[in-house]
Design a protein around this motif. Sequence first.
Motif, PDB file in Angstrom:
ATOM      1  N   PHE A   1       0.831  -1.209   0.000  1.00 53.35           N
ATOM      2  CA  PHE A   1       0.000   0.000   0.000  1.00 53.35           C
ATOM      3  C   PHE A   1       0.863   1.256   0.000  1.00 53.35           C
ATOM      4  N   THR A   2       0.413   2.258  -0.770  1.00 54.59           N
ATOM      5  CA  THR A   2       1.132   3.526  -0.861  1.00 54.59           C
ATOM      6  C   THR A   2       0.218   4.732  -0.684  1.00 54.59           C
ATOM      7  N   ARG A   3      -1.108   4.500  -0.661  1.00 58.35           N
ATOM      8  CA  ARG A   3      -2.062   5.613  -0.625  1.00 58.35           C
ATOM      9  C   ARG A   3      -3.060   5.436   0.523  1.00 58.35           C
ATOM     10  N   GLU A   4      -3.373   6.551   1.184  1.00 62.23           N
ATOM     11  CA  GLU A   4      -4.314   6.512   2.292  1.00 62.23           C
ATOM     12  C   GLU A   4      -5.691   6.028   1.855  1.00 62.23           C
ATOM     13  N   VAL A   5      -6.142   6.448   0.681  1.00 66.51           N
ATOM     14  CA  VAL A   5      -7.471   6.065   0.224  1.00 66.51           C
ATOM     15  C   VAL A   5      -7.590   4.548   0.085  1.00 66.51           C
TER      16      VAL A   5
ATOM     17  N   VAL B   1      -5.757   2.317   1.821  1.00 65.77           N
ATOM     18  CA  VAL B   1      -5.723   1.778   3.186  1.00 65.77           C
ATOM     19  C   VAL B   1      -7.114   1.855   3.812  1.00 65.77           C
ATOM     20  N   GLN B   2      -7.753   2.991   3.634  1.00 66.27           N
ATOM     21  CA  GLN B   2      -9.095   3.177   4.192  1.00 66.27           C
ATOM     22  C   GLN B   2     -10.076   2.163   3.613  1.00 66.27           C
ATOM     23  N   ALA B   3      -9.996   1.926   2.316  1.00 72.28           N
ATOM     24  CA  ALA B   3     -10.885   0.955   1.681  1.00 72.28           C
ATOM     25  C   ALA B   3     -10.607  -0.456   2.188  1.00 72.28           C
ATOM     26  N   ALA B   4      -9.345  -0.802   2.324  1.00 74.06           N
ATOM     27  CA  ALA B   4      -8.975  -2.144   2.782  1.00 74.06           C
ATOM     28  C   ALA B   4      -9.417  -2.395   4.217  1.00 74.06           C
ATOM     29  N   CYS B   5      -9.404  -1.354   5.030  1.00 74.08           N
ATOM     30  CA  CYS B   5      -9.784  -1.505   6.438  1.00 74.08           C
ATOM     31  C   CYS B   5     -11.263  -1.826   6.607  1.00 74.08           C
ATOM     32  N   GLN B   6     -12.036  -1.643   5.570  1.00 72.07           N
ATOM     33  CA  GLN B   6     -13.457  -1.974   5.630  1.00 72.07           C
ATOM     34  C   GLN B   6     -13.710  -3.449   5.324  1.00 72.07           C
ATOM     35  N   LEU B   7     -12.663  -4.159   4.934  1.00 75.81           N
ATOM     36  CA  LEU B   7     -12.797  -5.553   4.518  1.00 75.81           C
ATOM     37  C   LEU B   7     -12.361  -6.502   5.632  1.00 75.81           C
ATOM     38  N   ASN B   8     -12.740  -7.757   5.485  1.00 79.78           N
ATOM     39  CA  ASN B   8     -12.417  -8.784   6.477  1.00 79.78           C
ATOM     40  C   ASN B   8     -11.022  -9.343   6.225  1.00 79.78           C
ATOM     41  N   ILE B   9     -10.018  -8.549   6.610  1.00 83.66           N
ATOM     42  CA  ILE B   9      -8.620  -8.924   6.398  1.00 83.66           C
ATOM     43  C   ILE B   9      -7.897  -8.995   7.741  1.00 83.66           C
ATOM     44  N   ASP B  10      -6.707  -9.583   7.706  1.00 79.98           N
ATOM     45  CA  ASP B  10      -5.921  -9.719   8.934  1.00 79.98           C
ATOM     46  C   ASP B  10      -4.729  -8.785   8.996  1.00 79.98           C
ATOM     47  N   ALA B  11      -4.233  -8.337   7.843  1.00 79.34           N
ATOM     48  CA  ALA B  11      -3.012  -7.528   7.848  1.00 79.34           C
ATOM     49  C   ALA B  11      -2.909  -6.660   6.606  1.00 79.34           C
ATOM     50  N   LEU B  12      -2.256  -5.518   6.783  1.00 76.44           N
ATOM     51  CA  LEU B  12      -1.887  -4.632   5.679  1.00 76.44           C
ATOM     52  C   LEU B  12      -0.372  -4.471   5.693  1.00 76.44           C
ATOM     53  N   GLY B  13       0.247  -4.577   4.497  1.00 77.19           N
ATOM     54  CA  GLY B  13       1.695  -4.499   4.405  1.00 77.19           C
ATOM     55  C   GLY B  13       2.178  -3.273   3.654  1.00 77.19           C
ATOM     56  N   PHE B  14       3.354  -2.791   4.071  1.00 78.49           N
ATOM     57  CA  PHE B  14       3.952  -1.584   3.494  1.00 78.49           C
ATOM     58  C   PHE B  14       5.424  -1.866   3.209  1.00 78.49           C
ATOM     59  N   ILE B  15       5.869  -1.555   1.998  1.00 81.64           N
ATOM     60  CA  ILE B  15       7.226  -1.897   1.553  1.00 81.64           C
ATOM     61  C   ILE B  15       8.197  -0.760   1.877  1.00 81.64           C
ATOM     62  N   THR B  16       9.214  -1.058   2.664  1.00 78.02           N
ATOM     63  CA  THR B  16      10.206  -0.040   3.033  1.00 78.02           C
ATOM     64  C   THR B  16      11.537  -0.246   2.313  1.00 78.02           C
ATOM     65  N   PHE B  17      11.515  -1.067   1.264  1.00 75.29           N
ATOM     66  CA  PHE B  17      12.713  -1.336   0.457  1.00 75.29           C
ATOM     67  C   PHE B  17      12.777  -0.296  -0.661  1.00 75.29           C
ATOM     68  N   PRO B  18      13.791   0.600  -0.645  1.00 75.28           N
ATOM     69  CA  PRO B  18      13.824   1.723  -1.593  1.00 75.28           C
ATOM     70  C   PRO B  18      13.796   1.328  -3.066  1.00 75.28           C
ATOM     71  N   LYS B  19      14.238   0.137  -3.419  1.00 73.52           N
ATOM     72  CA  LYS B  19      14.265  -0.268  -4.814  1.00 73.52           C
ATOM     73  C   LYS B  19      12.912  -0.794  -5.308  1.00 73.52           C
ATOM     74  N   SER B  20      11.965  -0.933  -4.400  1.00 80.57           N
ATOM     75  CA  SER B  20      10.646  -1.419  -4.780  1.00 80.57           C
ATOM     76  C   SER B  20       9.816  -0.312  -5.401  1.00 80.57           C
ATOM     77  N   GLN B  21       8.979  -0.683  -6.372  1.00 81.12           N
ATOM     78  CA  GLN B  21       8.064   0.283  -6.983  1.00 81.12           C
ATOM     79  C   GLN B  21       6.899   0.623  -6.057  1.00 81.12           C
ATOM     80  N   ARG B  22       6.817  -0.098  -4.934  1.00 82.08           N
ATOM     81  CA  ARG B  22       5.775   0.177  -3.940  1.00 82.08           C
ATOM     82  C   ARG B  22       6.376   0.777  -2.661  1.00 82.08           C
TER      83      ARG B  22
ATOM     84  N   LYS C   1       1.252  -0.499 -10.049  1.00 79.55           N
ATOM     85  CA  LYS C   1       2.126  -0.732  -8.912  1.00 79.55           C
ATOM     86  C   LYS C   1       1.796   0.240  -7.766  1.00 79.55           C
ATOM     87  N   GLY C   2       1.378  -0.330  -6.629  1.00 81.58           N
ATOM     88  CA  GLY C   2       1.087   0.484  -5.464  1.00 81.58           C
ATOM     89  C   GLY C   2      -0.269   1.160  -5.492  1.00 81.58           C
TER      90      GLY C   2
END
Length: 209
Positions: free
Chosen positions: A8-12, A14-35, A189-190
């Motif tokens: 995830f890269t955008r707040e909008v 994240v907000q949409a995903a939080c409305q779903l029946n999920i267990d986790a949200l992931g964020f990439i902190t690797f600078p070479k990633s497109q996300r 991507k992202g």
Amino acid sequence: MYLKLCGFTREVDVQAACQLNIDALGFITFPKSQRYVDFTQLAKLTKHIPEHIDRVAVTVNMAHAHIEQIIKCTRVNTLQLHGDETVSTLQKLRDHNPELQIFKALHADDELMYQIEHVAPYVDKIIVDTPTSMFGGSGQTFDWHKLKQLSETPVVVAGGVNDENIHHLLTSYPFIEGVDIASGIESDKGIKDTQKMTQIVETVRGVIK
């Protein structure tokens, strides 16, 4: 079934995903990633995620000081180590941050079973991902037949999982612990697609009661 949506890269989104029946949200902190998201973005994106959803920072060979900064300055409660981190690194993280969940990503290659046995005592979950020089994020699946040898080992499957193949994955390998999906819920991507996210969740929760 542990369901993690990642990249995830955008707040909008994240907000949409939080409305779903999920267990986790992931964020990439690797600078070479497109996300990739930096620490400031990470803090902002994780700020309002409900407590029942794990906030996962995906790192690649990150310096311990930077990891500590993530833990201190964001609401991340889980680290997913996607590089060449050693058992001693895992032990150090566990000792310094006993409340933190630690996931370790491993390549689905010929050394997979050895690697699992090596790291399993020190982590909360093992992610099995498609081998790539960029430490994941390829959007490609691996040979899922390799999962047959893991029927006694709970793992989370990543790499190219999408709505077209997830039903086959879950019904053919019902012993897996979870799925980790990034490209399969994107329009770019992202950039997440709410309809794809919703469909994935409905498929997972429909197959696994």
